[in-house]
Write an enzyme that holds these catalytic residues in place. Sequence first.
Site, PDB file in Angstrom:
ATOM      1  N   GLY A   1       0.799  -1.229   0.000  1.00  0.00           N
ATOM      2  CA  GLY A   1       0.000   0.000   0.000  1.00  0.00           C
ATOM      3  C   GLY A   1       0.824   1.267   0.000  1.00  0.00           C
TER       4      GLY A   1
ATOM      5  N   ASN B   1       1.473   3.044  -2.617  1.00  0.00           N
ATOM      6  CA  ASN B   1       0.718   3.987  -3.466  1.00  0.00           C
ATOM      7  C   ASN B   1      -0.498   4.530  -2.728  1.00  0.00           C
ATOM      8  OD1 ASN B   1       1.777   4.336  -6.331  1.00  0.00           O
ATOM      9  ND2 ASN B   1       2.004   2.127  -5.999  1.00  0.00           N
TER      10      ASN B   1
ATOM     11  N   ARG C   1     -16.261 -15.344  -8.446  1.00  0.00           N
ATOM     12  CA  ARG C   1     -15.769 -13.987  -8.658  1.00  0.00           C
ATOM     13  C   ARG C   1     -16.912 -12.972  -8.521  1.00  0.00           C
ATOM     14  NH1 ARG C   1     -10.666 -12.669 -10.600  1.00  0.00           N
ATOM     15  NH2 ARG C   1      -9.969 -14.752 -11.054  1.00  0.00           N
TER      16      ARG C   1
ATOM     17  N   LEU D   1     -10.706  -8.157 -12.279  1.00  0.00           N
ATOM     18  CA  LEU D   1     -12.133  -7.833 -12.152  1.00  0.00           C
ATOM     19  C   LEU D   1     -12.890  -8.318 -13.384  1.00  0.00           C
ATOM     20  CD1 LEU D   1     -11.751  -4.249 -10.654  1.00  0.00           C
ATOM     21  CD2 LEU D   1     -12.303  -6.369  -9.436  1.00  0.00           C
TER      22      LEU D   1
ATOM     23  N   HIS E   1       0.301   0.700 -13.009  1.00  0.00           N
ATOM     24  CA  HIS E   1       1.092  -0.456 -13.448  1.00  0.00           C
ATOM     25  C   HIS E   1       2.555  -0.026 -13.573  1.00  0.00           C
ATOM     26  CE1 HIS E   1       1.962  -4.253 -15.358  1.00  0.00           C
ATOM     27  NE2 HIS E   1       2.645  -3.598 -16.273  1.00  0.00           N
TER      28      HIS E   1
ATOM     29  N   GLU F   1       5.942   6.363  -9.168  1.00  0.00           N
ATOM     30  CA  GLU F   1       4.541   5.959  -8.992  1.00  0.00           C
ATOM     31  C   GLU F   1       3.863   6.834  -7.946  1.00  0.00           C
ATOM     32  OE1 GLU F   1       3.511   1.776  -8.557  1.00  0.00           O
ATOM     33  OE2 GLU F   1       5.414   1.173  -9.424  1.00  0.00           O
TER      34      GLU F   1
HETATM   35  C1  GRF Z   1       3.119  -1.130  -7.606  1.00  0.00           C
HETATM   36  O1  GRF Z   1       4.360  -1.335  -8.236  1.00  0.00           O
HETATM   37  C2  GRF Z   1       2.022  -0.987  -8.616  1.00  0.00           C
HETATM   38  O2  GRF Z   1       2.438  -0.364  -9.798  1.00  0.00           O
HETATM   39  C3  GRF Z   1       1.644  -2.418  -8.896  1.00  0.00           C
HETATM   40  O3  GRF Z   1       1.735  -3.058  -7.640  1.00  0.00           O
HETATM   41  C4  GRF Z   1       2.667  -2.359  -6.819  1.00  0.00           C
HETATM   42  C5  GRF Z   1       1.946  -1.994  -5.569  1.00  0.00           C
HETATM   43  O4  GRF Z   1       2.793  -1.454  -4.600  1.00  0.00           O
HETATM   44  N1  GRF Z   1       0.349  -2.506  -9.497  1.00  0.00           N
HETATM   45  P1  GRF Z   1       2.175  -0.803  -3.292  1.00  0.00           P
HETATM   46  O5  GRF Z   1       1.289  -1.860  -2.619  1.00  0.00           O
HETATM   47  O6  GRF Z   1       1.398   0.403  -3.678  1.00  0.00           O
HETATM   48  O7  GRF Z   1       3.367  -0.472  -2.431  1.00  0.00           O
END
Ligand code: GRF
Length: 231
Positions: free
Chosen positions: A14, A16, A67, A95, A111, A176
């Site tokens: 988490g 991000n 799902r 999803l 991504h 990111e």
């Molecule tokens: C990130 O590299 C994101 O791009 C990918 O999964 C990772 C998640 O990292 N989809 P975090 O959980 O946000 O640290």
Amino acid sequence: MGRRATAVLISGSGSNLQALLEAARDPAYPARIELVVSNRPDAFGLERARRARVPAAVVDHRAYESREAFEAALEEELRLAGIELVCLAGFMRILTPAMCARWRDRMLNIHPSLLPAYRGLHTHARVLADGAAVTGCTVHFVRPELDAGPILVQGVVPVLPGDDPERLARRVLEIEHRCYPRALALLATGRVRVEGERVRIEDERPGERLLVHPALGRLEVDPAAPETAAR
Ligand code: GRF
């Protein structure tokens, strides 16, 4: 328009999510993080939500027989919290097309590559195996196809000598954490339209959809660049 009620869906660390929580602490930020949902009860991101005093829910996919049943439970959490926008941030469940359709152009994913290159897993190892000089990350609208959909924001990162997948991943994560808050802000202000699967931004300023890692900026002014060195 008020601040848009946003949920972040996670499965792991988490980081991000953390970047989004920090951006949304600013009352001028156009989105509020109202809910965090994890499909894994042990995701560290749940602790980040707790520390930020944001409601968090676990919807464990293993507890559902299909799902569709898992997604119905997920949707119920989003509905109860009055969620308008969704950010997938390291959310490791694919999803269904039905859920993608319901959230069409209101759901983002991040991504760790410059899409459409390197869809799927293990992006950094594949970038290194190919000898690419540059990589990055992409925030895009979610479509049923994995890691596909209209591109909103990208971040560019150099591959440097001595990189291994972990070191490169850390550098990509830095960008990111700047790209996701930028992308959500663009979406939440209502300036974003998707036309023919291309993103259009009202009164777009140059560079609004592109972030550059500082390590790349430093390389551009490298006086030791081979083409300028004495022969
Ligand atoms: C990130 O590299 C994101 O791009 C990918 O999964 C990772 C998640 O990292 N989809 P975090 O959980 O946000 O640290």
